[in-house]
Design a protein around this motif. Structure first.
Motif, PDB file in Angstrom:
ATOM      1  N   GLU A  78     -45.007 -32.006 -18.312  1.00  0.00           N
ATOM      2  CA  GLU A  78     -45.119 -31.843 -19.763  1.00  0.00           C
ATOM      3  C   GLU A  78     -44.282 -30.683 -20.277  1.00  0.00           C
ATOM      4  OE1 GLU A  78     -49.067 -32.153 -21.426  1.00  0.00           O
ATOM      5  OE2 GLU A  78     -49.603 -33.713 -19.996  1.00  0.00           O
ATOM      6  N   THR A  79     -43.968 -29.709 -19.426  1.00  0.00           N
ATOM      7  CA  THR A  79     -43.125 -28.583 -19.852  1.00  0.00           C
ATOM      8  C   THR A  79     -41.675 -29.009 -20.050  1.00  0.00           C
ATOM      9  OG1 THR A  79     -42.756 -27.911 -17.547  1.00  0.00           O
ATOM     10  CG2 THR A  79     -44.586 -26.838 -18.736  1.00  0.00           C
ATOM     11  N   GLU A  80     -41.288 -30.159 -19.505  1.00  0.00           N
ATOM     12  CA  GLU A  80     -39.928 -30.675 -19.681  1.00  0.00           C
ATOM     13  C   GLU A  80     -39.796 -31.526 -20.947  1.00  0.00           C
ATOM     14  OE1 GLU A  80     -38.014 -31.882 -15.695  1.00  0.00           O
ATOM     15  OE2 GLU A  80     -40.187 -32.044 -15.348  1.00  0.00           O
ATOM     16  N   ILE A  81     -40.891 -31.662 -21.680  1.00  0.00           N
ATOM     17  CA  ILE A  81     -40.923 -32.519 -22.865  1.00  0.00           C
ATOM     18  C   ILE A  81     -41.022 -31.657 -24.109  1.00  0.00           C
ATOM     19  CG2 ILE A  81     -42.186 -34.358 -24.055  1.00  0.00           C
ATOM     20  CD1 ILE A  81     -43.352 -35.047 -21.204  1.00  0.00           C
ATOM     21  N   SER A  82     -40.139 -31.934 -25.058  1.00  0.00           N
ATOM     22  CA  SER A  82     -40.147 -31.199 -26.320  1.00  0.00           C
ATOM     23  C   SER A  82     -40.318 -32.191 -27.473  1.00  0.00           C
ATOM     24  CB  SER A  82     -38.823 -30.439 -26.466  1.00  0.00           C
ATOM     25  OG  SER A  82     -38.686 -29.933 -27.766  1.00  0.00           O
ATOM     26  N   ILE A  83     -41.227 -31.864 -28.383  1.00  0.00           N
ATOM     27  CA  ILE A  83     -41.418 -32.683 -29.584  1.00  0.00           C
ATOM     28  C   ILE A  83     -41.238 -31.762 -30.780  1.00  0.00           C
ATOM     29  CG2 ILE A  83     -42.958 -34.204 -30.873  1.00  0.00           C
ATOM     30  CD1 ILE A  83     -44.522 -34.550 -28.174  1.00  0.00           C
ATOM     31  N   GLU A  84     -40.255 -32.061 -31.603  1.00  0.00           N
ATOM     32  CA  GLU A  84     -39.990 -31.268 -32.794  1.00  0.00           C
ATOM     33  C   GLU A  84     -40.074 -32.161 -34.014  1.00  0.00           C
ATOM     34  OE1 GLU A  84     -36.266 -29.261 -32.399  1.00  0.00           O
ATOM     35  OE2 GLU A  84     -36.779 -28.425 -30.441  1.00  0.00           O
ATOM     36  N   ASN A 113     -36.570 -35.479 -41.648  1.00  0.00           N
ATOM     37  CA  ASN A 113     -37.333 -36.434 -42.450  1.00  0.00           C
ATOM     38  C   ASN A 113     -38.830 -36.386 -42.141  1.00  0.00           C
ATOM     39  OD1 ASN A 113     -37.364 -37.579 -39.923  1.00  0.00           O
ATOM     40  ND2 ASN A 113     -36.634 -39.587 -40.585  1.00  0.00           N
ATOM     41  N   GLY A 114     -39.246 -35.445 -41.288  1.00  0.00           N
ATOM     42  CA  GLY A 114     -40.657 -35.308 -40.942  1.00  0.00           C
ATOM     43  C   GLY A 114     -41.074 -36.106 -39.727  1.00  0.00           C
ATOM     44  N   ALA A 115     -40.210 -37.004 -39.257  1.00  0.00           N
ATOM     45  CA  ALA A 115     -40.528 -37.819 -38.080  1.00  0.00           C
ATOM     46  C   ALA A 115     -40.372 -36.977 -36.819  1.00  0.00           C
ATOM     47  CB  ALA A 115     -39.594 -39.028 -38.022  1.00  0.00           C
ATOM     48  N   PRO A 116     -41.139 -37.288 -35.792  1.00  0.00           N
ATOM     49  CA  PRO A 116     -41.016 -36.524 -34.546  1.00  0.00           C
ATOM     50  C   PRO A 116     -39.705 -36.826 -33.829  1.00  0.00           C
ATOM     51  CG  PRO A 116     -42.514 -38.357 -34.242  1.00  0.00           C
ATOM     52  CD  PRO A 116     -42.150 -38.322 -35.708  1.00  0.00           C
ATOM     53  N   ARG A 117     -39.142 -35.796 -33.209  1.00  0.00           N
ATOM     54  CA  ARG A 117     -37.956 -35.946 -32.359  1.00  0.00           C
ATOM     55  C   ARG A 117     -38.356 -35.555 -30.950  1.00  0.00           C
ATOM     56  NH1 ARG A 117     -33.751 -32.730 -35.803  1.00  0.00           N
ATOM     57  NH2 ARG A 117     -34.504 -31.217 -34.314  1.00  0.00           N
ATOM     58  N   LEU A 118     -38.034 -36.424 -30.004  1.00  0.00           N
ATOM     59  CA  LEU A 118     -38.454 -36.258 -28.625  1.00  0.00           C
ATOM     60  C   LEU A 118     -37.262 -35.920 -27.746  1.00  0.00           C
ATOM     61  CD1 LEU A 118     -40.643 -36.635 -26.371  1.00  0.00           C
ATOM     62  CD2 LEU A 118     -40.003 -39.060 -26.365  1.00  0.00           C
ATOM     63  N   SER A 119     -37.451 -34.949 -26.872  1.00  0.00           N
ATOM     64  CA  SER A 119     -36.442 -34.577 -25.893  1.00  0.00           C
ATOM     65  C   SER A 119     -37.129 -34.444 -24.539  1.00  0.00           C
ATOM     66  CB  SER A 119     -35.785 -33.259 -26.296  1.00  0.00           C
ATOM     67  OG  SER A 119     -34.849 -32.864 -25.326  1.00  0.00           O
ATOM     68  N   ILE A 120     -36.515 -35.060 -23.521  1.00  0.00           N
ATOM     69  CA  ILE A 120     -37.040 -35.009 -22.162  1.00  0.00           C
ATOM     70  C   ILE A 120     -35.969 -34.376 -21.289  1.00  0.00           C
ATOM     71  CG2 ILE A 120     -37.976 -36.355 -20.243  1.00  0.00           C
ATOM     72  CD1 ILE A 120     -38.389 -38.630 -22.382  1.00  0.00           C
ATOM     73  N   ASP A 165     -34.003 -32.014 -21.951  1.00  0.00           N
ATOM     74  CA  ASP A 165     -32.833 -31.839 -22.820  1.00  0.00           C
ATOM     75  C   ASP A 165     -32.070 -33.128 -23.111  1.00  0.00           C
ATOM     76  OD1 ASP A 165     -33.291 -29.082 -23.133  1.00  0.00           O
ATOM     77  OD2 ASP A 165     -32.292 -28.677 -21.217  1.00  0.00           O
ATOM     78  N   THR A 166     -32.685 -34.274 -22.877  1.00  0.00           N
ATOM     79  CA  THR A 166     -32.091 -35.568 -23.220  1.00  0.00           C
ATOM     80  C   THR A 166     -32.927 -36.195 -24.323  1.00  0.00           C
ATOM     81  OG1 THR A 166     -31.311 -35.878 -20.955  1.00  0.00           O
ATOM     82  CG2 THR A 166     -31.454 -37.846 -22.338  1.00  0.00           C
ATOM     83  N   ASN A 167     -32.274 -36.598 -25.422  1.00  0.00           N
ATOM     84  CA  ASN A 167     -33.000 -37.195 -26.539  1.00  0.00           C
ATOM     85  C   ASN A 167     -33.538 -38.579 -26.162  1.00  0.00           C
ATOM     86  OD1 ASN A 167     -32.537 -34.996 -28.185  1.00  0.00           O
ATOM     87  ND2 ASN A 167     -30.659 -35.851 -29.022  1.00  0.00           N
ATOM     88  N   ALA A 168     -34.708 -38.876 -26.678  1.00  0.00           N
ATOM     89  CA  ALA A 168     -35.341 -40.181 -26.489  1.00  0.00           C
ATOM     90  C   ALA A 168     -35.973 -40.577 -27.821  1.00  0.00           C
ATOM     91  CB  ALA A 168     -36.396 -40.110 -25.383  1.00  0.00           C
ATOM     92  N   TYR A 169     -36.464 -41.781 -27.896  1.00  0.00           N
ATOM     93  CA  TYR A 169     -37.068 -42.297 -29.123  1.00  0.00           C
ATOM     94  C   TYR A 169     -38.586 -42.229 -29.031  1.00  0.00           C
ATOM     95  CZ  TYR A 169     -32.386 -44.201 -29.664  1.00  0.00           C
ATOM     96  OH  TYR A 169     -31.036 -44.339 -29.775  1.00  0.00           O
ATOM     97  N   CYS A 170     -39.205 -41.929 -30.162  1.00  0.00           N
ATOM     98  CA  CYS A 170     -40.667 -41.908 -30.179  1.00  0.00           C
ATOM     99  C   CYS A 170     -41.161 -42.211 -31.586  1.00  0.00           C
ATOM    100  CB  CYS A 170     -41.207 -40.561 -29.712  1.00  0.00           C
ATOM    101  SG  CYS A 170     -40.950 -39.215 -30.872  1.00  0.00           S
ATOM    102  N   SER A 171     -42.439 -42.508 -31.668  1.00  0.00           N
ATOM    103  CA  SER A 171     -43.097 -42.754 -32.948  1.00  0.00           C
ATOM    104  C   SER A 171     -44.571 -42.421 -32.792  1.00  0.00           C
ATOM    105  CB  SER A 171     -42.918 -44.222 -33.359  1.00  0.00           C
ATOM    106  OG  SER A 171     -43.462 -44.462 -34.640  1.00  0.00           O
ATOM    107  N   ILE A 172     -45.175 -41.968 -33.883  1.00  0.00           N
ATOM    108  CA  ILE A 172     -46.586 -41.595 -33.891  1.00  0.00           C
ATOM    109  C   ILE A 172     -47.248 -42.197 -35.125  1.00  0.00           C
ATOM    110  CG2 ILE A 172     -48.223 -39.678 -34.117  1.00  0.00           C
ATOM    111  CD1 ILE A 172     -46.178 -37.894 -32.673  1.00  0.00           C
ATOM    112  N   SER A 173     -48.467 -42.677 -34.955  1.00  0.00           N
ATOM    113  CA  SER A 173     -49.252 -43.163 -36.081  1.00  0.00           C
ATOM    114  C   SER A 173     -50.723 -42.867 -35.818  1.00  0.00           C
ATOM    115  CB  SER A 173     -49.056 -44.680 -36.254  1.00  0.00           C
ATOM    116  OG  SER A 173     -49.763 -45.153 -37.382  1.00  0.00           O
TER     117      SER A 173
END
Length: 175
Positions: A37-43, A47-54, A56-64
């Motif tokens: 979990e320390t390798e995972i960043s959520i910012e 636009n207010g949507a979450p941005r996920l990085s694993i 230091d590699t960007n990935a796609y995510c969504s939350i509801s």
């Protein structure tokens, strides 16, 4: 593409629910990507949507979240959107349905059909980055969206991607 969901205790604040959603996303990604979990960043994006990085590699995510149900989605390959609605809600959907009856909600005549189409609209908006109001004005018949649904108790979960190519059905995890 993986989806995780969790029922939370009733009465949590919006801030507590948001914290739990991010925690759930980190757990899901760690489990699927084989990282800590320390390798995972959520910012929070612009636009207010979450941005996920694993790592230091960007990935796609969504939350509801709705009431006490939190849903998160993660994909290393495709833009993804998730939405959840309570099927037992007493929300009056008729005004919204009538307003967009010639667009995205065309042909929707029942509450169940409304909830399926509404969750798709929200999930697609998140996956595409388009405002929900813009998505609702799209003529649905001309869109070839592939969506996946799951019922979890009284909740309907929808996941969607903007990728029109064939993609595998998501794995759903109750965490």
């Amino acid at each position: 593409m993986v989806i995780g969901y969790r029922l939370l205790p009733c009465g949590l604040s919006r801030k507590e629910t948001s914290f739990e959603a991010r925690k759930l996303l980190k757990q899901l990604v760690a489990q699927e990507a084989g990282v800590t979990e320390t390798e995972i960043s959520i910012e929070k994006g612009d636009n207010g949507a979450p941005r996920l990085s694993i790592s230091d590699t960007n990935a796609y995510c969504s939350i509801s979240h709705k009431n006490n149900c939190v849903v998160v989605g993660y994909s290393a390959e495709y833009p993804i959107g998730v939405d959840v609605e309570n099927v037992e809600s007493n929300k009056d959907y008729r005004c919204i349905r009538e307003y967009y009856a010639n667009a995205f909600l065309k042909g929707v005549t029942t509450k169940e059909a409304f909830l399926y189409r509404w969750t798709l609209a929200e999930a697609y908006a998140k996956a595409s980055g388009k405002p929900l109001m813009e998505v609702l004005e799209i003529n649905f018949e001309h869109k070839k969206l592939k969506a996946f649904y799951k019922k979890a108790g009284t909740f309907l979960i929808c996941t969607c991607t903007t990728t029109l190519n064939t993609f595998p059905s998501p794995k759903f995890y109750k965490l």
